[in-house]
Write a protein that holds these residues in place. Structure first.
Motif, PDB file in Angstrom:
ATOM      1  N   LYS A 257       0.814  -1.220   0.000  1.00 35.48           N
ATOM      2  CA  LYS A 257       0.000   0.000   0.000  1.00 35.48           C
ATOM      3  C   LYS A 257       0.846   1.267   0.000  1.00 35.48           C
ATOM      4  CE  LYS A 257      -3.934  -2.209   2.278  1.00 35.48           C
ATOM      5  NZ  LYS A 257      -4.617  -2.412   0.985  1.00 35.48           N
TER       6      LYS A 257
ATOM      7  N   GLN B 123      -0.843   4.117 -11.623  1.00 39.00           N
ATOM      8  CA  GLN B 123      -2.252   4.514 -11.642  1.00 39.00           C
ATOM      9  C   GLN B 123      -3.132   3.504 -12.366  1.00 39.00           C
ATOM     10  OE1 GLN B 123      -1.830   8.669 -13.242  1.00 39.00           O
ATOM     11  NE2 GLN B 123      -3.581   9.011 -11.881  1.00 39.00           N
TER      12      GLN B 123
ATOM     13  N   PRO C 259      -6.460   4.772  -5.930  1.00 42.92           N
ATOM     14  CA  PRO C 259      -5.825   5.669  -4.961  1.00 42.92           C
ATOM     15  C   PRO C 259      -6.245   5.485  -3.504  1.00 42.92           C
ATOM     16  CG  PRO C 259      -7.446   6.858  -6.264  1.00 42.92           C
ATOM     17  CD  PRO C 259      -7.297   5.504  -6.901  1.00 42.92           C
ATOM     18  N   LYS C 260      -7.429   4.944  -3.273  1.00 35.36           N
ATOM     19  CA  LYS C 260      -7.919   4.892  -1.890  1.00 35.36           C
ATOM     20  C   LYS C 260      -6.981   4.084  -0.989  1.00 35.36           C
ATOM     21  CE  LYS C 260     -11.977   3.876   0.955  1.00 35.36           C
ATOM     22  NZ  LYS C 260     -13.362   3.368   0.987  1.00 35.36           N
TER      23      LYS C 260
ATOM     24  N   ILE D  83      -3.821   4.333  -0.586  1.00 31.49           N
ATOM     25  CA  ILE D  83      -2.504   4.031  -1.141  1.00 31.49           C
ATOM     26  C   ILE D  83      -1.605   5.258  -1.048  1.00 31.49           C
ATOM     27  CG2 ILE D  83      -1.224   3.342  -3.212  1.00 31.49           C
ATOM     28  CD1 ILE D  83      -2.914   1.106  -1.979  1.00 31.49           C
ATOM     29  N   GLU D  84      -0.431   5.073  -0.489  1.00 29.63           N
ATOM     30  CA  GLU D  84       0.562   6.140  -0.382  1.00 29.63           C
ATOM     31  C   GLU D  84       1.489   6.094  -1.602  1.00 29.63           C
ATOM     32  OE1 GLU D  84       3.686   7.646   2.984  1.00 29.63           O
ATOM     33  OE2 GLU D  84       3.844   5.535   2.401  1.00 29.63           O
ATOM     34  N   VAL D  85       1.749   7.272  -2.180  1.00 23.67           N
ATOM     35  CA  VAL D  85       2.724   7.397  -3.257  1.00 23.67           C
ATOM     36  C   VAL D  85       3.709   8.492  -2.852  1.00 23.67           C
ATOM     37  CG1 VAL D  85       3.133   8.001  -5.667  1.00 23.67           C
ATOM     38  CG2 VAL D  85       1.159   6.587  -5.051  1.00 23.67           C
TER      39      VAL D  85
ATOM     40  N   VAL E 139       0.330  13.553  -8.050  1.00 21.65           N
ATOM     41  CA  VAL E 139       0.003  12.485  -7.099  1.00 21.65           C
ATOM     42  C   VAL E 139      -1.157  12.918  -6.205  1.00 21.65           C
ATOM     43  CG1 VAL E 139       0.847  11.278  -5.039  1.00 21.65           C
ATOM     44  CG2 VAL E 139       2.277  11.391  -7.096  1.00 21.65           C
TER      45      VAL E 139
ATOM     46  N   ALA F 250      -4.524  13.211  -7.992  1.00 28.97           N
ATOM     47  CA  ALA F 250      -5.089  11.918  -8.369  1.00 28.97           C
ATOM     48  C   ALA F 250      -5.731  11.199  -7.182  1.00 28.97           C
ATOM     49  CB  ALA F 250      -4.007  11.036  -8.977  1.00 28.97           C
ATOM     50  N   GLY F 251      -5.556  11.736  -5.979  1.00 26.93           N
ATOM     51  CA  GLY F 251      -6.228  11.173  -4.814  1.00 26.93           C
ATOM     52  C   GLY F 251      -5.401  10.225  -3.974  1.00 26.93           C
ATOM     53  N   TYR F 252      -4.126  10.069  -4.301  1.00 25.98           N
ATOM     54  CA  TYR F 252      -3.253   9.218  -3.490  1.00 25.98           C
ATOM     55  C   TYR F 252      -2.782   9.983  -2.258  1.00 25.98           C
ATOM     56  CZ  TYR F 252      -3.090   6.195  -7.594  1.00 25.98           C
ATOM     57  OH  TYR F 252      -3.440   5.379  -8.645  1.00 25.98           O
ATOM     58  N   THR F 253      -2.352   9.273  -1.257  1.00 21.95           N
ATOM     59  CA  THR F 253      -1.782   9.906  -0.074  1.00 21.95           C
ATOM     60  C   THR F 253      -0.383  10.397  -0.440  1.00 21.95           C
ATOM     61  OG1 THR F 253      -3.014   8.434   1.399  1.00 21.95           O
ATOM     62  CG2 THR F 253      -1.093   9.560   2.323  1.00 21.95           C
TER      63      THR F 253
END
Length: 379
Positions: A112, A126, A131-132, A134-136, A169, A172-175
């Protein structure tokens, strides 16, 4: 039935009794667990272990026992090695270049947290990772001095590219997070401080509040002078507080070399001594000493006879070769070895837990390393 102990007191006690003819790595679990606790107690954040440094099962088991709950993995193979030891350990997939098949396997194994350093790598991620939750982390690179060698030529985004990628990032909704690596065998606290200040500036210019900041690995192991890890920990904490202020992210580190190096000692045996004094060992740069050409030979060296007696001869510089038929199988600098060193004597190298097992080859049929557990890391 063997009456020999499964755990020896020291490397010397094993050498005198067994007189091994193959290279031996002596592993001290107590030393490894003590190092893990030093990081856990001293670092202001989450301590993860970079599996690439040494992925042997005994290392992973002892780190889990010491309280390490998260690991930096660079491939699905490392993920499977970790899962065989701990089904619920957290995995950070911070190798920023992945095939689509590798991404799919990481998703299946529950990863994750990922890092990226280029737009096309982010888009590959992606396409397969929603994205929910998930850390990037955007990986930054800087021309910072203080390491034996740097990773910036291969990985990391320059400052302006990092700003744009961090925006992407977050949108796009990622952490959103950031990460960097100051370079291997780095002992300068200023290297981390420079990176942290720049990360804070990147986040500010991107208009993104970072969830976490991974300050990487790079922590130096003892190469004759023990590094001041606590000074580095303090610099990381203080710089993060100053640079980010109220928006300071949670900190993460991923030591590999510094975590595992001191827990292992390598014992090699002298195969031959030439008339000119050159020494041939039963291990070399195709084996556990593979890092010698890039960062030098470990300089904590002890020599003993098969009966465990220390040599008394004056130490003189000797050219040292490994056992293979390749002429480049030679340590990059002469070693100071005693004049009375003889065939079948042992040359021991301390601090050999990092990359000695991970990068060994089987060239010419050499490279088999016996692993022996000891209670104490010293002789």
């Amino acid at each position: 039935m063997s009456r020999q102990p499964s755990i020896w007191l020291t490397a010397l006690s094993h050498l005198k009794t067994e007189t091994p003819s193959r290279p031996v790595l002596y592993f001290a679990p107590a030393t490894l667990q003590a190092t893990a606790r030093r990081f856990i107690d001293g670092f202001d954040g989450l301590v993860t272990y970079a599996v690439k440094a040494n992925d042997s099962r005994v290392v992973l088991e002892n780190l889990v026992a010491a309280g390490i709950s998260a690991f930096d993995v660079a491939s699905p193979e490392e993920m499977h090695a970790l899962r065989a030891v701990s089904p619920d350990a957290v995995m950070h997939y911070n190798n920023p270049v992945r095939s689509r098949a590798e991404i799919a396997e990481a998703v299946a194994l529950g990863v994750k947290s990922y890092s990226v350093d280029a737009p096309h790598e982010f888009r590959k991620l992606q396409a397969q990772v929603a994205p929910k939750g998930i850390e990037v982390a955007v990986r930054l690179r800087l021309p910072v001095a203080g390491a034996a060698y740097h990773f910036g030529a291969k990985f990391g985004a320059d400052t302006e590219d990092a700003i744009a990628l961090l925006k992407e990032v977050a949108q796009a909704g990622y952490t959103p997070s950031m990460t960097f690596h100051p370079g291997t065998q780095c002992a300068e606290p200023a290297a981390w401080s420079t990176y942290i200040v720049t990360c804070a500036d990147v986040a500010k210019k991107a208009g993104v509040r970072l969830a976490r900041l991974n300050v990487g690995g790079g922590f130096a192991a003892d190469r004759g002078v023990a590094p001041d890890l606590e000074a580095i920990f303090d610099a990381i904490h203080n710089t993060a507080q100053s640079a980010f202020g109220a928006d300071v992210p949670r900190l993460v580190c991923e030591p590999g070399r510094a975590m595992v190096a001191e827990a292992f000692t390598l014992a090699t045996q002298v195969k031959s001594i030439r008339e000119d004094g050159a020494v041939f060992l039963n291990d070399g740069i195709y084996g556990a000493l593979s890092e010698a050409p890039s960062i030098g030979v470990p300089d904590r060296i002890v020599t003993v006879t098969p009966k465990g007696k220390a040599h008394q001869g004056i130490a003189t510089p000797r050219v040292v070769f490994g056992p293979t038929c390749d002429s480049i199988d030679q340590l990059p600098h002469p070693l100071a070895l005693p004049a009375d060193l003889a065939e079948e004597d042992y040359v021991l190298f301390a601090g050999m837990g990092a990359y000695s097992m991970a990068t060994v080859t089987r060239f010419n049929g050499y490279g088999v390393l016996e692993l022996v557990t000891v209670q104490h890391a010293g002789l």
